[in-house]
Every structure is written in structure tokens, then in C-alpha cells.
Enzyme design. Sequence first.
Site, PDB file in Angstrom:
ATOM      1  N   HIS A 146       0.788  -0.656  -0.247  1.00  0.00           N
ATOM      2  CA  HIS A 146       0.300  -0.251   0.302  1.00  0.00           C
ATOM      3  C   HIS A 146       0.758   1.149  -0.438  1.00  0.00           C
ATOM      4  O   HIS A 146       0.138   2.154  -0.080  1.00  0.00           O
ATOM      5  CB  HIS A 146      -1.323   0.009   1.306  1.00  0.00           C
ATOM      6  CG  HIS A 146      -0.743   0.217   2.536  1.00  0.00           C
ATOM      7  ND1 HIS A 146       0.153  -0.982   3.572  1.00  0.00           N
ATOM      8  CD2 HIS A 146      -0.537   1.101   3.418  1.00  0.00           C
ATOM      9  CE1 HIS A 146       0.571  -0.376   4.427  1.00  0.00           C
ATOM     10  NE2 HIS A 146       0.325   0.913   4.678  1.00  0.00           N
ATOM     11  N   ASP A 176       0.102  -7.938   1.072  1.00  0.00           N
ATOM     12  CA  ASP A 176       0.476  -5.984   1.718  1.00  0.00           C
ATOM     13  C   ASP A 176       2.167  -6.119   1.494  1.00  0.00           C
ATOM     14  O   ASP A 176       2.468  -5.949   2.692  1.00  0.00           O
ATOM     15  CB  ASP A 176      -0.101  -5.582   2.545  1.00  0.00           C
ATOM     16  CG  ASP A 176       0.007  -4.259   2.773  1.00  0.00           C
ATOM     17  OD1 ASP A 176       0.160  -3.353   2.161  1.00  0.00           O
ATOM     18  OD2 ASP A 176      -0.604  -3.879   3.778  1.00  0.00           O
ATOM     19  N   SER A 259       4.532   2.571   8.113  1.00  0.00           N
ATOM     20  CA  SER A 259       4.373   1.491   7.090  1.00  0.00           C
ATOM     21  C   SER A 259       5.045   1.289   6.016  1.00  0.00           C
ATOM     22  O   SER A 259       6.235   1.823   5.385  1.00  0.00           O
ATOM     23  CB  SER A 259       3.132   1.679   6.036  1.00  0.00           C
ATOM     24  OG  SER A 259       2.099   1.573   6.751  1.00  0.00           O
TER      25      SER A 259
END
Length: 418
Positions: A146, A176, A259
Site C-alpha cells: 500500500h 501487502d 508502514s
Amino acid sequence: MADSQQSEPAPSWWSHPDRPAGAPPAAAYDPWAAGPLHTVDGGRPAAGPVRGLVLRQAVALGLGTALLAGGIGGYVGVLAERRAGTRLELPQAAAEAKDRAPDSVAGIAATALPGVVTLHVRGSGGGGTGTGFVLDAEGHILTNNHVVAGAKDITVTFSTGDSVTAELIGRDIGYDLAVVKVDGVRGLRPLTLGNSENVKVGDPVVAIGAPFDLSNTVTAGIISATGRPITAGGDKGDGSDISYVDALQTDAPINPGNSGGPLLDAKAHVIGINSAIRGADAGGDGGDGAKQSGSIGLGFAIPVNQGKRVAEELIRTGRATHPVIGVTLDMEYSGDGARVATRGEGGKPAVTPDGPGERAGLKGGDVITKVDGTRVHGGDELIIKIRAHRPGDPLKLTVLRDGRERTLDMVLGSANGS
């Protein structure tokens, strides 16, 4: 969607102390203030000539004393002024060695920071910031899908501040995870991959990333849970962008921009890839469904064992494989467990002919309640537990059929991810 960017001004807190006031000037000596002068000869005044002589001597003595007192007072004033202008030295600890124990937070950070990078991504929908870490000397970097989804330009910035462009090698929505690569960079410092099967609840951990574009940010905490089934994404509404993670849970502060960054153990080995956070309801009661974007101590990381396998496949082929059991699940089932649908999509069989499920003896309507003895409570949780394995892994499914529980032995199949 990549994480958003935000910055705050640094505070100004330094001020200079006021200079202390100088010492008050010494009072001038008045030789006439003490009253008339007398000779000391039994208390009787002397005759005229002698009296004049004594008076002149007294005046001379008084002037000399005044000059001496004035000189002393001036000297004392100069000393006071010099003392007031001298730099004040407060007690302070002596300088110490800057090295820290390797298993301390500072020691772990010093080891890992050279291998952690900040990713700045630009796409048609705007830009954002994420984190990644170096996998090998060839320049492969692991991050979250993402972070780079929809990217047209990717810039990688190292802890030294040097920046280079990177190309996307491969990505997988279901896990992911994504791999990018930089070329022509010398002195890369790959991080050592640990083993997420060794992780225990309560283990100390360190997270490194770029929350709100504040690169090289280090936070610390513990592993607060393992095997936490979570799903993330789902913005498209059709489920095609949902990731399924059998996650490590940590209370180390993780915020937007973290992230893709590493979660490290006490040996500075990567045990997870920071991927998601649980936000608190903005109103405190969950009334409008809005979430706070900051950390509330519930962060989730993809176990490194899963990340390692997916990264290897992305580097080799640009795609990752997913383990499958070869059945269609009834995602509307509200009971406990994951129910096999009675009919597949487009009228196809719910159990793939000659697939892993059929070979193991699964049938439409079966309710799968456990995977390798671990209970599952729904279809999402079953997918998460299955994807925590590799294609070809054996496992045992506990199935409820016609009110009776039975155990089926299965070997997982393989499907290409997206």
C-alpha cells in the site's frame, strides 16, 4: 494509498539569564563628620600655635584616609563587576563513551538505522511517505504494497540523507508486500532477518520508520500478542484489495509513514514488517466511525517468515504464490467457523475437482472450525491462517459435518497472487 505527510514547527525554548546587578559603590569617607579633633594629652586643649599645627595634621590625616578608603572601595567595585561578568559554571557530569550495549534500544537503533530507508512516492492520486529496509547488497528493498500502490515515481532516501530513484520489482496485494530496487548505490547495509517463530509475547522490540515524514524515528515497546488475525484495505469495496495478515501485535508507537519499516528484536534482527494500526474512534464513542490517525498502542506487523518467502518470490518472478485449499467459502455465514459454500461462482462446484480440498475429503456445507488445532471463527480468519503457511505445507483441518466433528489431513495447493 501511501501514508500522508505532516510536519510541525520546532519549539523555541532557549533564553539567556539576566546578568546579576553589580555591587553597590562604597560610601565616601567624611573626615569632618566625627566632630572636632582633640589632642590626647590629659584632655586639655593645647596652646594656639600647637593647636593650629594639630589641626593641619588632622586635616592631612583625614584627606589621606579618605583617599585610601576611596581607593579600596573602587577596587572592591571593580572586583564585583568582574565577578558579575565572569561566565557561570554549573556542575555537570563528565563526558562518557558514546557506545551503548548492543541489545539496548540505542544499540539496536545504531545497528539498524543504516539499513532503513524512507520512500517518497508520487502517483496520479498525489504523494505520500513510507518506509522500507534493505534486503541485500544488490539493492532490493522490502516495503508494504500500500506504500507503492499506484506509484509513478519512487524516491528512496537513506539515513545519511542521500536520495536515489527506485524501480518497482513486484508487489502482492494479499500479503501487502512489495519489493523495489535501487541501482548504483555502494555500501548498502542489509538488515539481518530473524525468525518470527521464535517471538514470544513480552519480548522487547524496536520499530524504525518515518512517521509523518520524520525519517529515522525510533520507538520501542514489546510484543503484546502473536497470531493476531487482521484484514486491512478493502477501499475498493469488492475485496480485491484486502490483505490478510496473521500479525504480530506491538505497543511500540507506529504512525502513518511507519508502514513497511522493520520491527526488530533485541539482536537487531527483523522479526516483522510494520503494516497497520488500530485507530481509536475520533469521538470517543465510535458514533461516526471516524478514526484517529495516531498511535494508540495497537500496531501490527507481518511476520518476517511470511515476508521472506514473499520477497524471494517477488525478486525471482515479480509475483507471489498463495497457499489455497481449493474451496469457495460462504462469507455470509454468521456461525462460528468458516463454512464451505454449497455452490461456487458462476455455477461452478464449491469444492474444486481434484483440488486440495476434494483430495482431503471436504464437501460443500462443511464448517471448518480449526486449523492445526487453532480455532477459527470466520472465513477471513481461515484465509489468514491458511496464508500463514507455504504452498505444499501439510496441515490438519477440524471439520463439523452433520453435527459430527472430524479431522482431515490436507496438503496446501498454490495459486498466483495479484
